[in-house]
Design a protein around this motif. Structure first.
Motif, short mmCIF file in Angstrom:
data_model
loop_
_atom_site.label_atom_id
_atom_site.label_comp_id
_atom_site.label_asym_id
_atom_site.label_seq_id
_atom_site.Cartn_x
_atom_site.Cartn_y
_atom_site.Cartn_z
N UNK A 9 0.98 -1.11 0.01
CA UNK A 9 -0.26 0.19 0.41
C UNK A 9 0.84 1.04 -0.01
N UNK A 10 0.39 2.41 -1.04
CA UNK A 10 1.05 3.30 -1.33
C UNK A 10 0.46 4.81 -0.50
N UNK A 11 0.64 5.34 0.83
CA UNK A 11 0.14 6.15 1.35
C UNK A 11 -0.01 7.40 0.93
N UNK A 12 0.11 8.47 -0.21
CA UNK A 12 0.19 9.46 -0.80
C UNK A 12 -0.74 10.84 -0.19
N UNK A 13 -0.02 11.98 0.18
CA UNK A 13 -0.77 13.15 -0.25
C UNK A 13 -0.42 14.13 -1.27
N UNK A 14 -1.08 14.49 -2.39
CA UNK A 14 -0.56 15.11 -3.95
C UNK A 14 -1.65 16.53 -3.37
N UNK A 15 -0.47 17.98 -3.64
CA UNK A 15 -1.60 18.92 -3.69
C UNK A 15 -1.09 18.80 -4.63
N UNK A 16 -1.93 19.88 -5.36
CA UNK A 16 -1.30 20.79 -7.15
C UNK A 16 -1.62 22.09 -6.57
N UNK A 17 -0.50 22.35 -7.42
CA UNK A 17 -0.76 23.67 -6.69
C UNK A 17 -1.50 25.00 -7.00
N UNK A 18 -2.44 24.55 -8.16
CA UNK A 18 -3.54 25.61 -7.97
C UNK A 18 -5.24 25.38 -6.62
N UNK A 19 -4.21 24.35 -6.23
CA UNK A 19 -5.86 24.29 -4.82
C UNK A 19 -5.16 24.11 -3.44
N UNK A 20 -5.71 24.44 -3.00
CA UNK A 20 -5.07 24.74 -1.30
C UNK A 20 -5.27 23.08 -0.57
N UNK A 21 -6.16 22.40 -0.93
CA UNK A 21 -6.56 21.20 -0.45
C UNK A 21 -5.94 19.84 -0.73
N UNK A 22 -4.89 19.62 -0.29
CA UNK A 22 -4.13 17.88 -0.75
C UNK A 22 -5.26 17.18 -0.66
N UNK A 23 -4.91 15.80 -1.30
CA UNK A 23 -5.51 14.83 -2.13
C UNK A 23 -5.26 13.65 -1.30
N UNK A 24 -5.47 12.45 -0.10
CA UNK A 24 -5.09 11.40 0.21
C UNK A 24 -5.36 10.33 -0.86
N UNK A 25 -4.53 10.17 -1.02
CA UNK A 25 -4.59 8.74 -1.53
C UNK A 25 -3.83 7.49 -2.06
N UNK A 26 -4.38 6.73 -1.99
CA UNK A 26 -3.67 5.34 -1.62
C UNK A 26 -3.74 3.96 -2.90
N UNK A 27 -2.69 4.02 -3.37
CA UNK A 27 -2.20 3.39 -3.55
C UNK A 27 -2.09 1.17 -3.90
N UNK A 28 -2.58 0.43 -4.11
CA UNK A 28 -3.06 -0.56 -3.80
C UNK A 28 -2.80 -1.52 -4.58
N UNK A 29 -0.84 -2.45 -4.87
CA UNK A 29 -1.06 -3.52 -5.32
C UNK A 29 -1.67 -5.01 -5.48
N UNK A 30 -2.27 -5.41 -5.56
CA UNK A 30 -3.60 -6.50 -5.66
C UNK A 30 -3.27 -7.52 -6.68
N UNK A 31 -2.99 -8.38 -5.83
CA UNK A 31 -2.74 -10.00 -6.94
C UNK A 31 -3.68 -10.14 -7.54
N UNK A 32 -3.17 -10.31 -9.04
CA UNK A 32 -4.00 -10.87 -9.91
C UNK A 32 -5.04 -12.43 -9.68
N UNK A 33 -4.34 -13.42 -8.93
CA UNK A 33 -5.04 -14.25 -8.66
C UNK A 33 -5.83 -13.95 -7.88
N UNK A 34 -6.04 -12.91 -6.73
CA UNK A 34 -7.31 -12.97 -5.54
C UNK A 34 -7.89 -12.09 -6.24
N UNK A 35 -7.77 -11.49 -7.42
CA UNK A 35 -9.33 -10.99 -7.89
C UNK A 35 -9.87 -11.31 -8.87
N UNK A 36 -9.31 -12.95 -9.08
CA UNK A 36 -9.75 -13.92 -10.06
C UNK A 36 -10.67 -14.69 -9.30
N UNK A 37 -9.80 -15.15 -8.37
CA UNK A 37 -11.18 -15.86 -6.75
C UNK A 37 -11.88 -15.58 -6.40
N UNK A 38 -11.92 -14.27 -6.06
CA UNK A 38 -12.92 -13.40 -5.93
C UNK A 38 -14.21 -13.22 -6.69
#
Length: 173
Positions: A128-157
């Motif tokens: 999991x990558x937890x990042x705070x992204x803030x564009x220069x044009x906006x004051x409020x940052x965005x909280x973004x989580x990037x998750x690396x999901x297993x392909x096998x788990x997706x197919x199984x689900x």
């Protein structure tokens, strides 16, 4: 003049620690000091960000879904690398040391001319990558989580609904 420094007792703040924290993805209760959900292994920081007393934030979750070996880890790692290099438009702040691992693993594999090792099918080993992204044009940052999901788990689900609560939670969000 009193020579003692008397401070008011703020024991009411401790009552917050007794309340469970509900996982944003699977809905199960967790202890207040947990790092990951004990049911689906999603970071509890997602739920904490949503229920922050000062500034509640609705975090975004970014994931790549596909079959094993399709390059999901590489795609997410390269996306993080591209975002971190666009200094003139976006400020990217990683929120913990493990958030850098996904980007570093992908870039190191790319430098060797290889793909990263396949993602484990066990959710407790997903990156999991937890990042705070803030564009220069906006004051409020965005909280973004990037998750690396297993392909096998997706197919199984997809084949057996409800067996991987983290994938089901990602699908529902």
């Amino acid at each position: 003049m009193s020579r003692y420094n008397i401070q008011p007792l703020d024991s009411f703040r401790l009552s917050r620690c007794q309340l469970p924290i509900e996982c944003h993805l699977c809905g199960h209760d967790n202890l207040f000091d947990a790092d990951a959900c004990r049911h689906c292994y999603a970071p509890i920081s997602i739920a904490r960000a949503m229920h922050d007393e000062k500034k509640p934030v609705s975090p975004s979750i970014v994931t790549a879904i596909g079959a094993d070996g399709s390059g999901k880890t590489m795609l997410l790692g390269m996306l993080l690398d591209i975002l971190s290099r666009q200094r003139e438009r976006t400020d990217v702040t990683t929120c913990d040391s493990s958030s850098v691992a996904l980007q570093q693993e992908a870039m190191a594999a790319l430098a060797r001319g290889e793909f990263p090792a396949p993602t484990s099918s066990e959710p407790e080993h997903w990156k999991w990558a937890h990042c705070r992204l803030r564009r220069r044009s906006k004051k409020q940052p965005a909280e973004v989580y990037f998750v690396d999901v297993s392909g096998r788990s997706v197919i199984y689900e997809l084949a057996h609904r409800g067996n991987c609560p983290l994938v089901g939670g990602l699908f529902s969000k």
